[in-house]
Scaffold this active site. Structure first.
Site, short mmCIF file in Angstrom:
data_model
loop_
_atom_site.label_atom_id
_atom_site.label_comp_id
_atom_site.label_asym_id
_atom_site.label_seq_id
_atom_site.Cartn_x
_atom_site.Cartn_y
_atom_site.Cartn_z
CB SER A 124 -0.86 -0.05 1.18
OG SER A 124 -1.89 -1.02 1.10
CE LYS A 199 -4.95 -1.32 2.06
NZ LYS A 199 -4.21 -2.16 1.92
CE LYS A 267 2.01 2.45 4.76
NZ LYS A 267 1.73 1.38 3.61
#
Length: 327
Positions: A124, A199, A267
């Site tokens: 990701s 995502k 993150k």
């Protein structure tokens, strides 16, 4: 670059057997390099090996190879060795700089993979980085798709991940049998970088859902409600969700062994808030949840499962034992 793209268009319309180094991905003995054998990558690599593929793994920590070797795969001594003979190169590492390092380092994929190899990035990362790396892969004679996953450790172990895929349609369809080996829902969502954009949206929704489930639980406990029963009935109505289904146990038991760490979700929320700003759209609730995730990390909970956002609610409410892990 234009010449490289023209050559690439030619390869996509050429019969598969004419592509240099190309092997059918449906072949049982396709060689797959799997880079990153962590919580998610290890079970994914194991599924590919048990499906009959020759899987060569490479991981920064040398103690991660056991499950893959038990499944019939093998460990490579270096990144370059892992990718040199691979038909497909799978990458599952934590962040954008890690993927860039795997691809562009002196011993990395672009320098050592053979022409025509297909790179599948399960990590990701930032959508703009995914697009840039796909272009660089094209220029190096490789093909690349971004295929981030959702479902956490349990989804990886059970091979039921949801996979959102960005890239050329021909490359996605070639990769589909492999993607369906590790996931249940595989959807091509657009060109390079699109998988990472979807995502980011996924992580926004998941974080918000976890936070609200945590708040609801602390609220219910404050009134002495049978929380397990409450979760049952909430799960059967419009409030039901995968988050409620999969994370209720963690929250009720205060058991936060990581399936997906707060560090990583922090993150990911940085990615979505930055991308939203670049696009000129506002995500006010998302911004608040991003700050709550950052707070949990600052309080020492970064290594815990993201369901440990519950501890932040408890701290704010002056309830429970929500001291930093290890204190």
């Amino acid at each position: 670059m234009a010449a490289a793209r023209a050559a690439r268009r030619h390869t996509l319309t050429s019969p598969p057997d004419t592509l240099p180094g190309h092997r059918h991905q449906g072949d049982t003995m396709s060689t797959i390099a799997f880079i990153g054998l962590g919580i998610m990558g290890s079970p994914m690599a194991v599924h590919l090996a048990t499906a009959g593929h020759q899987v060569v793994g490479f991981n920064r920590s040398p103690d991660a190879y056991g499950p893959l070797e038990e499944a019939g795969g093998r460990a490579a001594g270096s990144l370059a060795e892992a990718v040199a003979e691979a038909d497909v190169i799978c990458v599952m590492v934590p962040d954008s700089p890690d993927v860039e390092q795997v691809l562009t380092a002196e011993d990395g994929v672009l320098a050592h993979a053979r022409r025509g190899a297909l790179v599948i990035d399960f990590s990701s990362i930032r959508p703009d980085v995914a697009r840039s790396l796909a272009e660089r892969a094209t220029d190096a004679g490789l093909r690349m798709i971004d295929a981030p996953v959702s479902g956490g450790q349990k989804g990886a172990v059970d091979a039921v991940l949801s996979i959102m895929v960005g890239g050329e349609e021909a490359d996605v369809e070639e990769a589909r049998p492999l993607l369906e080996t590790v996931g249940r829902t595989v959807v091509h969502v657009g060109p390079a970088g699109s998988g990472q954009t979807v995502k980011a949206a996924n992580q926004l929704i998941v974080a918000g859902n976890i936070q609200l489930v945590a708040e609801a639980l602390v609220f219910l406990e404050a009134y002495g409600v049978d929380t397990a029963a409450a979760m049952d009935v909430l799960g059967g109505g419009l409030a039901g969700s995968k988050v409620l289904e999969q994370k209720r146990g963690n929250m009720l038991d205060r058991s936060f062994d990581p399936g997906f760490r707060i560090d990583l979700h922090h993150k990911d929320l940085g990615i979505v808030t930055s991308a939203a700003r670049e696009a000129g759209v506002v995500i006010p609730l998302g911004a608040v949840v991003a700050q709550l995730m950052a707070s949990a990390r600052a309080q020492g909970d970064g290594g815990l499962d993201h369901s440990a956002l519950l501890r932040g609610v408890e701290r704010l409410s002056g309830r429970g034992d929500a001291s930093p892990e290890g204190d």
